[in-house]
Design an enzyme around this catalytic site. Sequence first.
Site, PDB file in Angstrom:
ATOM      1  N   HIS A   1      -5.272  -3.163   1.908  1.00 23.86           N
ATOM      2  CA  HIS A   1      -5.753  -3.959   3.051  1.00 23.86           C
ATOM      3  C   HIS A   1      -6.506  -5.209   2.620  1.00 23.86           C
ATOM      4  O   HIS A   1      -7.547  -5.551   3.161  1.00 23.86           O
ATOM      5  CB  HIS A   1      -6.633  -3.099   3.973  1.00 23.86           C
ATOM      6  CG  HIS A   1      -5.900  -1.953   4.600  1.00 23.86           C
ATOM      7  ND1 HIS A   1      -5.388  -0.910   3.871  1.00 23.86           N
ATOM      8  CD2 HIS A   1      -5.577  -1.697   5.892  1.00 23.86           C
ATOM      9  CE1 HIS A   1      -4.789  -0.053   4.677  1.00 23.86           C
ATOM     10  NE2 HIS A   1      -4.873  -0.502   5.906  1.00 23.86           N
TER      11      HIS A   1
ATOM     12  N   PHE B   1     -14.279  -2.950   0.682  1.00 25.93           N
ATOM     13  CA  PHE B   1     -15.246  -1.982   0.157  1.00 25.93           C
ATOM     14  C   PHE B   1     -15.066  -1.773  -1.349  1.00 25.93           C
ATOM     15  O   PHE B   1     -16.040  -1.676  -2.082  1.00 25.93           O
ATOM     16  CB  PHE B   1     -15.116  -0.657   0.910  1.00 25.93           C
ATOM     17  CG  PHE B   1     -14.975  -0.853   2.396  1.00 25.93           C
ATOM     18  CD1 PHE B   1     -15.894  -1.635   3.082  1.00 25.93           C
ATOM     19  CD2 PHE B   1     -13.914  -0.316   3.099  1.00 25.93           C
ATOM     20  CE1 PHE B   1     -15.769  -1.857   4.440  1.00 25.93           C
ATOM     21  CE2 PHE B   1     -13.777  -0.532   4.461  1.00 25.93           C
ATOM     22  CZ  PHE B   1     -14.700  -1.295   5.143  1.00 25.93           C
TER      23      PHE B   1
ATOM     24  N   ASP C   1      -7.773  -5.925  12.913  1.00 24.07           N
ATOM     25  CA  ASP C   1      -9.154  -5.495  12.662  1.00 24.07           C
ATOM     26  C   ASP C   1     -10.117  -6.680  12.544  1.00 24.07           C
ATOM     27  O   ASP C   1     -11.318  -6.544  12.729  1.00 24.07           O
ATOM     28  CB  ASP C   1      -9.235  -4.646  11.393  1.00 24.07           C
ATOM     29  CG  ASP C   1      -8.943  -3.177  11.675  1.00 24.07           C
ATOM     30  OD1 ASP C   1      -8.813  -2.823  12.864  1.00 24.07           O
ATOM     31  OD2 ASP C   1      -8.848  -2.390  10.713  1.00 24.07           O
TER      32      ASP C   1
ATOM     33  N   ARG D   1       0.849  -1.212   0.000  1.00 22.37           N
ATOM     34  CA  ARG D   1       0.000   0.000   0.000  1.00 22.37           C
ATOM     35  C   ARG D   1       0.876   1.250   0.000  1.00 22.37           C
ATOM     36  O   ARG D   1       0.527   2.270  -0.576  1.00 22.37           O
ATOM     37  CB  ARG D   1      -0.966  -0.003   1.190  1.00 22.37           C
ATOM     38  CG  ARG D   1      -0.288   0.001   2.532  1.00 22.37           C
ATOM     39  CD  ARG D   1      -1.284   0.102   3.675  1.00 22.37           C
ATOM     40  NE  ARG D   1      -0.650  -0.239   4.937  1.00 22.37           N
ATOM     41  CZ  ARG D   1      -0.895   0.384   6.082  1.00 22.37           C
ATOM     42  NH1 ARG D   1      -1.745   1.377   6.138  1.00 22.37           N
ATOM     43  NH2 ARG D   1      -0.287   0.015   7.176  1.00 22.37           N
TER      44      ARG D   1
ATOM     45  N   ARG E   1      -1.664  -4.513   3.613  1.00 15.94           N
ATOM     46  CA  ARG E   1      -1.395  -3.588   4.716  1.00 15.94           C
ATOM     47  C   ARG E   1      -0.009  -3.826   5.324  1.00 15.94           C
ATOM     48  O   ARG E   1       0.678  -2.885   5.706  1.00 15.94           O
ATOM     49  CB  ARG E   1      -2.449  -3.781   5.814  1.00 15.94           C
ATOM     50  CG  ARG E   1      -2.137  -3.018   7.085  1.00 15.94           C
ATOM     51  CD  ARG E   1      -3.247  -3.140   8.117  1.00 15.94           C
ATOM     52  NE  ARG E   1      -2.913  -2.363   9.302  1.00 15.94           N
ATOM     53  CZ  ARG E   1      -2.408  -2.887  10.419  1.00 15.94           C
ATOM     54  NH1 ARG E   1      -2.188  -4.176  10.506  1.00 15.94           N
ATOM     55  NH2 ARG E   1      -2.132  -2.112  11.442  1.00 15.94           N
TER      56      ARG E   1
ATOM     57  N   GLU F   1     -18.251   4.740  -0.749  1.00 17.13           N
ATOM     58  CA  GLU F   1     -17.462   4.087  -1.796  1.00 17.13           C
ATOM     59  C   GLU F   1     -18.243   3.905  -3.092  1.00 17.13           C
ATOM     60  O   GLU F   1     -17.678   4.008  -4.188  1.00 17.13           O
ATOM     61  CB  GLU F   1     -16.962   2.722  -1.309  1.00 17.13           C
ATOM     62  CG  GLU F   1     -16.017   2.780  -0.112  1.00 17.13           C
ATOM     63  CD  GLU F   1     -16.753   2.924   1.223  1.00 17.13           C
ATOM     64  OE1 GLU F   1     -18.002   2.833   1.248  1.00 17.13           O
ATOM     65  OE2 GLU F   1     -16.076   3.141   2.251  1.00 17.13           O
TER      66      GLU F   1
END
Lengths: 314, 279
Positions: free
Chosen positions: A109, A83, A117, A10, A167, A58
């Site tokens: 991610h 998303f 998460d 990323r 990530r 999004e």
Amino acid sequence: MADVKKIATRESYGNALAECGEKYPNLLVLDADLAGATKTGVFKKAFPERHIDCGIAECNMTGIAAGLATCGKIPFISSFAMFAAGRNFEQVRNSIGYPHLNVKIGATHAGITVGEDGATHQCNEDIALMRTIPGMTVIVPSDDVEARAAVEAAINYVGPVYLRFGRAAVPVINDREGYQFEIGKGVLLREGKDVTIVATGICVSAALEAAEKLAADGIDAEVINIHTIKPLDEELVLASAKKTGRVVTAEEHSVIGGLGSAVCDVLSAKLPTKVCKIGMQDVFGESGTAAALVEKYGLDGSGIYETTKAFVKG
Amino acid sequence: MNKLELAKKANEVRKGIVTAVHSAKAGHPGGSLSAADLFTYLYFEEMNIDPKNPKMEDRDRFVLSKGHTAPGLYSVLANRGYFPVEDLKTLRKLGSYLQGHPCMQETPGVDMSSGSLGQGLSAAAGMALAGKMDGKDYRVYCLCGDGEIQEGQIWEAAMFAGHRKLDNLVVIVDNNGLQIDGRIEDVCSPYPIDKKFEAFQFHTINIDGNDLEQIDAAMKEARQTKGKPTAIIMKTVKGKGVSFMENNAGWHGKAPNDEEYAIAMADLEKIGEELGGAN
């Protein structure tokens, strides 16, 4: 591998966009309130007038990008894979895929290395979703070098592209003389005769590590980096399968619909070969560090080594 | 073009709609007919376009967010000279460039593929933003259904357009009052529509959308509105112009049979005669 440089792809994504900003004046970057996490903040800082934060919306961001693309812009929409591909699937299909608009989807991610998460944010289904869309190119870079090259290749390619980034920091494995990135062209990283390991994303460096361990056991593994899941480099996969007669696929994604399925599609039609698919075995992830998760789900070097060894012996 | 000529054109557009849907034996006549005056006004009066050069760079753009009313868009495009009126009869047929819902790659004059409800306004806002970024003065028009605005993405797009002060964007809501399952206020009321757009930083105008004078005044007002996008909420009659289709939800997505087609065309011929014959 303590001395190997590690960078999250990323980071590479954000850096590549910033580096390309000057050269490509039509390049725009869109975010949905995650510019800090998707690392597009560096682009925003360098080209504030070409960065569009759409807020936490999004689906609208995807449509905005579609409209911008009809006017000659090259928009990159940035969000988490959950998303960008998940929530957005129908918007990507109908507003970008169907009209084949020149929109790039920068999905960060992805997979279980999202880590702490947990399952709600660990997208293991995006490759499957995106590769079903006609005309969609799907790219999963394995490291910093490849991720940056993939971003520029996507800019130069006319049509929709899904780019998958992670990530967690991953080893830099492609910083060699003469490295070249070509969409749809797989890379033979290690030659072998006993088994082929076809890997993508973070599993590429893990597959190389596994091949070292297999060699110590007298198993000569060939390792192929498939950075473009679609269109798949069928020729390379078929040639290797013909040579070794056994194929292992390794991906940080569900074994349903991802790289493993793409490889099986080709082999079942053109060269029936026994395949062992390493990936998320139709389960959700969970909270934990990225390292603990890849170990638990068998996606690290040791996991790929153990599974491949059992497959070859079996 | 004066209002009488526009009214005659709108009547021709309605004939094209009914003919196309009858030929296809499927399609959405109700919402196409309700918006026929708006389609006509946009393509014959309002928009800077060139049928001979559909992709003209600085043209005004139109997004049919309520894409199921493609027969209305196709009929106005054909009547405006983008392609032969005769081709309307190929609607929805295998191999036709007139797909069931608008496809920008197939049909000359279609600026955005659409039809999955709720998505068109985002694309229109993207086009308007591109115009602003490039300092272009083209305008973007987007037609939504009053049922369609139940979709959440419409309000994401409205928030974006209001926030970005896209005064080159005009959203038109075809308030014909009916959706597939019945009256919109019975299914899931979107009212008050104007107050909602106002809350999203739009200038709003309420009109009778089957009155060309009122459409004309609203479009002029929208052009003069600076610093915010405009939403025109137009009350219309679903199925307008065809006696048995008017205000009948059953004609949302149904084609007339041969007998019904004859009645529909006779209704429209009569309206044409009352307007003083063909152009």
